[in-house]
Motif scaffolding. Sequence first.
Motif, short mmCIF file in Angstrom:
data_model
loop_
_atom_site.label_atom_id
_atom_site.label_comp_id
_atom_site.label_asym_id
_atom_site.label_seq_id
_atom_site.Cartn_x
_atom_site.Cartn_y
_atom_site.Cartn_z
N ILE A 1 -1.28 -0.68 -5.98
CA ILE A 1 -1.62 0.32 -5.12
C ILE A 1 -1.29 0.11 -3.75
CG2 ILE A 1 -3.31 2.01 -4.33
CD1 ILE A 1 -4.68 1.79 -7.02
N THR A 2 -0.43 1.10 -2.98
CA THR A 2 -0.11 0.89 -1.63
C THR A 2 -1.16 1.13 -0.67
OG1 THR A 2 0.50 2.95 -1.07
CG2 THR A 2 2.32 1.64 -2.19
N LYS A 3 -1.21 0.67 0.71
CA LYS A 3 -2.09 1.11 1.52
C LYS A 3 -2.45 2.64 1.81
CE LYS A 3 -1.41 -2.85 4.58
NZ LYS A 3 -0.77 -3.30 6.00
N SER A 4 -1.44 3.54 1.39
CA SER A 4 -1.41 4.73 1.20
C SER A 4 -2.21 5.45 0.12
CB SER A 4 -0.22 5.54 1.68
OG SER A 4 0.26 5.06 2.76
N GLY A 5 -2.42 4.46 -0.70
CA GLY A 5 -2.94 4.95 -2.20
C GLY A 5 -2.02 5.41 -3.16
N PHE A 6 -0.57 5.36 -3.02
CA PHE A 6 0.23 5.35 -3.94
C PHE A 6 0.42 4.20 -5.04
CE2 PHE A 6 1.96 7.85 -0.02
CZ PHE A 6 1.86 9.00 -0.80
N LEU A 7 0.73 4.54 -6.38
CA LEU A 7 1.20 3.33 -7.22
C LEU A 7 2.47 2.81 -6.93
CD1 LEU A 7 0.07 5.03 -10.56
CD2 LEU A 7 -1.01 3.68 -8.97
N THR A 8 2.65 1.72 -7.32
CA THR A 8 4.12 1.02 -7.02
C THR A 8 4.29 0.09 -8.18
OG1 THR A 8 5.68 -0.22 -5.64
CG2 THR A 8 3.30 -0.77 -5.44
N PHE A 9 5.49 0.22 -8.89
CA PHE A 9 5.73 -0.69 -10.40
C PHE A 9 6.69 -1.71 -9.98
CE2 PHE A 9 4.80 4.01 -11.40
CZ PHE A 9 3.80 3.59 -12.30
N MET A 10 6.80 -1.88 -8.76
CA MET A 10 7.88 -3.04 -8.28
C MET A 10 7.61 -4.33 -8.97
SD MET A 10 10.59 -3.40 -6.72
CE MET A 10 11.65 -4.13 -5.73
N ASP A 11 6.65 -4.82 -9.20
CA ASP A 11 6.60 -6.01 -9.82
C ASP A 11 5.88 -6.17 -11.24
OD1 ASP A 11 7.66 -7.71 -7.59
OD2 ASP A 11 5.55 -7.22 -6.53
N THR A 12 5.86 -4.77 -11.72
CA THR A 12 5.51 -4.58 -12.96
C THR A 12 6.16 -4.96 -14.27
OG1 THR A 12 3.99 -2.64 -12.08
CG2 THR A 12 4.34 -2.90 -14.63
N TRP A 13 7.40 -4.76 -14.10
CA TRP A 13 8.45 -5.03 -15.19
C TRP A 13 8.72 -6.64 -15.42
CZ3 TRP A 13 7.99 -0.49 -16.90
CH2 TRP A 13 7.99 0.73 -16.24
N SER A 14 8.76 -6.92 -16.73
CA SER A 14 9.16 -8.29 -17.24
C SER A 14 10.55 -8.42 -17.04
CB SER A 14 8.78 -8.26 -18.64
OG SER A 14 7.29 -8.18 -18.73
N ASN A 15 11.08 -9.65 -16.94
CA ASN A 15 12.63 -9.74 -16.93
C ASN A 15 13.04 -9.66 -18.18
OD1 ASN A 15 14.93 -11.03 -16.95
ND2 ASN A 15 14.27 -12.94 -15.75
N PRO A 16 14.07 -8.69 -18.10
CA PRO A 16 14.68 -8.38 -19.60
C PRO A 16 15.56 -9.64 -20.01
CG PRO A 16 15.74 -7.19 -17.78
CD PRO A 16 14.73 -8.03 -17.22
N LEU A 17 15.79 -10.47 -19.51
CA LEU A 17 16.75 -11.57 -20.01
C LEU A 17 15.81 -12.75 -20.91
CD1 LEU A 17 18.83 -12.22 -16.84
CD2 LEU A 17 19.52 -10.88 -18.91
#
Length: 140
Positions: free
Chosen positions: A3-19
Amino acid sequence: VKITKSGFLTFMDTWSNPLEERNHQSLIPLEKAQGPFLFIVGMDDQNWKSEFYAQIASERLQAHGKERPQIICYPETGHCIDPPYFPPSRASVHAVLGEAVFYGGEPKAHSKAQVDAWQQIQTFFHKHLNGKKCVKHSKI
């Protein structure tokens, strides 16, 4: 999900490496396609690592003897690169999650990317669908 400082969700580091072996099922079999690819990448995409995934796709295509895809990267540009003159969408309520999601991007850079990306997309389609490169460029 962060959750950002503004209260928004962010998925940047959520996804696993597909390799990684355990994530191979998430890879889209692009090598089965019979045409060229164009990847439009927002370098400040806060939903996923667009440039990283575009590079994976490029390497996968080339490993299967396919043509190297065209990858266009836009600095300070977020996830949703709409057609030109749409208001830049830095965040919105996700249809499935029902939560505000942050897309990233700076308004001025994102707006310029929308104009250029639209011209790049038209050029790509004209080149690969009918062999013409005639595109009317924006006067902005």
